[in-house]
Design an enzyme around this catalytic site. Structure first.
Site, PDB file in Angstrom:
ATOM      1  N   ASN A   9       0.855  -1.187   0.000  1.00  0.00           N
ATOM      2  CA  ASN A   9       0.000   0.000   0.000  1.00  0.00           C
ATOM      3  C   ASN A   9       0.894   1.241   0.000  1.00  0.00           C
ATOM      4  OD1 ASN A   9      -1.382   2.255   1.160  1.00  0.00           O
ATOM      5  ND2 ASN A   9      -3.045   0.909   1.735  1.00  0.00           N
ATOM      6  N   HIS A  12       0.961   6.264   1.872  1.00  0.00           N
ATOM      7  CA  HIS A  12       1.666   7.242   2.693  1.00  0.00           C
ATOM      8  C   HIS A  12       2.878   7.870   2.011  1.00  0.00           C
ATOM      9  CE1 HIS A  12      -1.307   6.872   5.638  1.00  0.00           C
ATOM     10  NE2 HIS A  12      -1.174   5.556   5.670  1.00  0.00           N
ATOM     11  N   HIS A  45      -5.662   3.535  -1.452  1.00  0.00           N
ATOM     12  CA  HIS A  45      -6.966   3.929  -0.909  1.00  0.00           C
ATOM     13  C   HIS A  45      -7.256   5.363  -1.341  1.00  0.00           C
ATOM     14  CE1 HIS A  45      -9.545   4.285   3.047  1.00  0.00           C
ATOM     15  NE2 HIS A  45     -10.231   4.606   1.963  1.00  0.00           N
ATOM     16  N   ARG A  47      -9.281   8.096  -0.601  1.00  0.00           N
ATOM     17  CA  ARG A  47     -10.230   8.508   0.447  1.00  0.00           C
ATOM     18  C   ARG A  47     -11.121   9.610  -0.087  1.00  0.00           C
ATOM     19  NH1 ARG A  47      -8.661   6.466   5.835  1.00  0.00           N
ATOM     20  NH2 ARG A  47     -10.470   7.638   6.539  1.00  0.00           N
ATOM     21  N   ARG A  51      -7.013  12.838   1.170  1.00  0.00           N
ATOM     22  CA  ARG A  51      -5.911  13.308   2.029  1.00  0.00           C
ATOM     23  C   ARG A  51      -4.556  12.760   1.592  1.00  0.00           C
ATOM     24  NH1 ARG A  51      -7.361  10.081   7.564  1.00  0.00           N
ATOM     25  NH2 ARG A  51      -9.343  11.102   7.202  1.00  0.00           N
ATOM     26  N   GLU A  75      -8.786   0.458  -2.859  1.00  0.00           N
ATOM     27  CA  GLU A  75      -9.567   0.521  -1.616  1.00  0.00           C
ATOM     28  C   GLU A  75     -10.460   1.739  -1.668  1.00  0.00           C
ATOM     29  OE1 GLU A  75      -7.214   0.852   1.862  1.00  0.00           O
ATOM     30  OE2 GLU A  75      -6.201  -1.028   1.489  1.00  0.00           O
ATOM     31  N   THR A 106      -8.240   3.672   8.865  1.00  0.00           N
ATOM     32  CA  THR A 106      -9.469   2.871   8.861  1.00  0.00           C
ATOM     33  C   THR A 106      -9.550   2.106  10.178  1.00  0.00           C
ATOM     34  OG1 THR A 106      -9.062   2.654   6.506  1.00  0.00           O
ATOM     35  CG2 THR A 106     -10.816   1.293   7.427  1.00  0.00           C
ATOM     36  N   GLU A 156     -11.047  -9.288   3.524  1.00  0.00           N
ATOM     37  CA  GLU A 156      -9.758  -8.881   4.088  1.00  0.00           C
ATOM     38  C   GLU A 156      -9.996  -8.649   5.570  1.00  0.00           C
ATOM     39  OE1 GLU A 156      -7.130  -6.341   1.954  1.00  0.00           O
ATOM     40  OE2 GLU A 156      -6.368  -5.429   3.798  1.00  0.00           O
ATOM     41  N   HIS A 198      -3.563  -4.291   7.821  1.00  0.00           N
ATOM     42  CA  HIS A 198      -3.645  -3.117   8.687  1.00  0.00           C
ATOM     43  C   HIS A 198      -2.715  -3.262   9.886  1.00  0.00           C
ATOM     44  CE1 HIS A 198      -4.989   0.622  10.370  1.00  0.00           C
ATOM     45  NE2 HIS A 198      -5.651   0.820   9.257  1.00  0.00           N
TER      46      HIS A 198
HETATM   47  N1  PXP Z   1      -5.850  -3.009   4.109  1.00  0.00           N
HETATM   48  C1  PXP Z   1      -6.809  -2.072   4.213  1.00  0.00           C
HETATM   49  C2  PXP Z   1      -8.197  -2.438   3.811  1.00  0.00           C
HETATM   50  C3  PXP Z   1      -6.514  -0.757   4.654  1.00  0.00           C
HETATM   51  O1  PXP Z   1      -7.488   0.161   4.760  1.00  0.00           O
HETATM   52  C4  PXP Z   1      -5.175  -0.444   4.949  1.00  0.00           C
HETATM   53  C5  PXP Z   1      -4.823   0.951   5.365  1.00  0.00           C
HETATM   54  O2  PXP Z   1      -5.093   1.821   4.321  1.00  0.00           O
HETATM   55  C6  PXP Z   1      -4.204  -1.444   4.817  1.00  0.00           C
HETATM   56  C7  PXP Z   1      -4.576  -2.725   4.411  1.00  0.00           C
HETATM   57  C8  PXP Z   1      -2.765  -1.186   5.108  1.00  0.00           C
HETATM   58  O3  PXP Z   1      -2.610  -0.851   6.448  1.00  0.00           O
HETATM   59  P1  PXP Z   1      -1.226  -0.275   6.962  1.00  0.00           P
HETATM   60  O4  PXP Z   1      -0.980   0.983   6.183  1.00  0.00           O
HETATM   61  O5  PXP Z   1      -1.469  -0.042   8.406  1.00  0.00           O
HETATM   62  O6  PXP Z   1      -0.190  -1.322   6.689  1.00  0.00           O
END
Ligand code: PXP
Length: 262
Positions: A9, A12, A45, A47, A51, A75, A106, A156, A198
C-alpha cells in the site's frame, strides 16, 4: 499449498508528498519500485477527502499495473462516487472499507450486517463489471457470513487490533490472533478468499502469515516508514522474507496442508 502474496500500500508516499503540496515523492514511482522489489500487487486507498492518494494517482497506478500485468487493489468507501471511479478504471480488485472523515486511519471493519442493504448492490455491480470484490471486515464469523451473502469474493480481515496489542504488549494479543485464525477458517469454508491487513510490521507479520487460509497481506504504513531508514526495496524484501519464513515453518505442520486443501 497456497502462496502468500504481498500487496504494498503506497498511500503514505502520497501523505508525505501532500504535506508540502509538491509533486514528490511520487507514489507511482514507489509502486514501480515496490513491484520491482517483489510486491505482487499495489494497494491504494482513494479517500473521500483525498488526504493522500489523488484521482490522478489512481489513473496512473491503474495504467502501470495493467502494463506490468500486476493487480491493483483499489480501496474505497461504499459511495456512488467511489463506485463510479472503480467502474471507470476496472482495477483487478476493489476492497470496500468503512470511512469516517475524522478518523486517522481505517479504524474498524465494514459492518456487512447493518450495511447489507447498501453494500450488497454495490458488490453485485462491481462484480458484474469483472472486478474482484473484497470486504474489509473485523475477524468475526457473523461478518464473514454476511460478506459471503453480499456476494464478496474476498474478505480482508482487519489485523489492526491484533498488531496494536502486540506492539503495546497487551494480554489480549493471543485472543485477537485466535479470532483471526477462526475467521480465516470460517471464510475459507464458505469459499471466500482470505486476505489480511492493517498495522502489520516486521514483528506481527509472521503469526499472521502463518494462518494457512490467508493468501494475501496488504501492508503500507510500516513499510513506507521503514523505507526512510533502509530503503523501500530492502524493506519490502525483508517483509517478503519474513512472510516466506512463516509460511515455510507452517508448511512443516500437517494441519497447514489440511487447512489449505480444496
Ligand atoms: N488493508 C486495508 C483495507 C486498509 O485500509 C489499509 C490501510 O489503508 C491497509 C490494508 C494497510 O494498512 P497499513 O498501512 O497499516 O499497513
Amino acid at each position: 499449498m497456497k502462496r502468500l502474496r504481498l500487496g504494498v500500500n503506497i498511500d503514505h508516499v502520497a501523505t508525505v508528498r501532500n504535506a508540502r503540496g509538491e509533486g514528490y515523492p511520487d507514489p507511482v514511482r514507489a509502486a514501480e519500485m515496490a513491484l520491482a522489489a517483489g510486491a505482487d500487487g499495489i494497494t491504494a486507498h482513494l479517500r473521500e477527502d483525498r488526504r493522500h492518494i489523488s484521482d490522478t494517482d489512481i489513473e496512473a497506478l491503474a495504467v502501470i499495473c495493467r502494463r506490468r500485468g500486476r493487480p491493483l487493489n483499489f480501496e474505497c468507501a461504499v459511495t456512488p462516487e467511489m463506485e463510479a471511479i472503480a467502474l471507470a478504471h476496472r482495477p483487478h480488485a476493489a476492497c470496500l472499507v468503512p470511512e469516517r472523515r475524522e478518523e486517522v486511519t481505517t479504524e474498524g471493519g465494514l459492518d456487512m450486517i447493518r450495511g447489507a442493504n447498501t453494500i450488497t448492490p454495490v458488490v453485485r455491480r462491481l462484480a458484474a463489471a469483472g472486478i474482484r470484490v473484497s470486504a474489509f471486515i473485523d475477524a468475526d464469523d457473523a461478518q464473514v457470513t454476511a460478506a459471503k451473502a453480499a456476494g464478496a469474493h474476498v474478505v480482508e480481515l482487519h489485523t489492526g487490533a491484533y498488531c496494536q496489542a502486540v506492539r503495546e504488549r497487551l494480554p489480549q494479543a493471543e485472543a485477537l490472533l485466535r479470532n483471526l485464525r477462526a475467521a480465516s477458517a470460517h471464510a475459507s469454508e464458505l469459499g471466500l478468499e482470505v486476505h489480511a491487513g492493517h498495522g502489520i510490521d516486521f514483528e506481527t507479520v509472521k503469526p499472521i502469515a502463518a494462518i494457512p487460509e490467508v493468501v494475501e497481506l496488504n501492508i503500507g504504513h510500516f513499510l513506507i516508514g521503514e523505507a526512510i531508514f533502509m530503503g523501500l526495496g530492502p524493506a519490502i524484501q525483508r517483509m517478503r522474507g519474513l512472510m516466506d519464513e512463516a509460511r515455510a515453518a507452517s508448511h512443516a505442520d500437517p494441519a497447514f496442508d489440511r487447512a489449505t486443501q480444496g
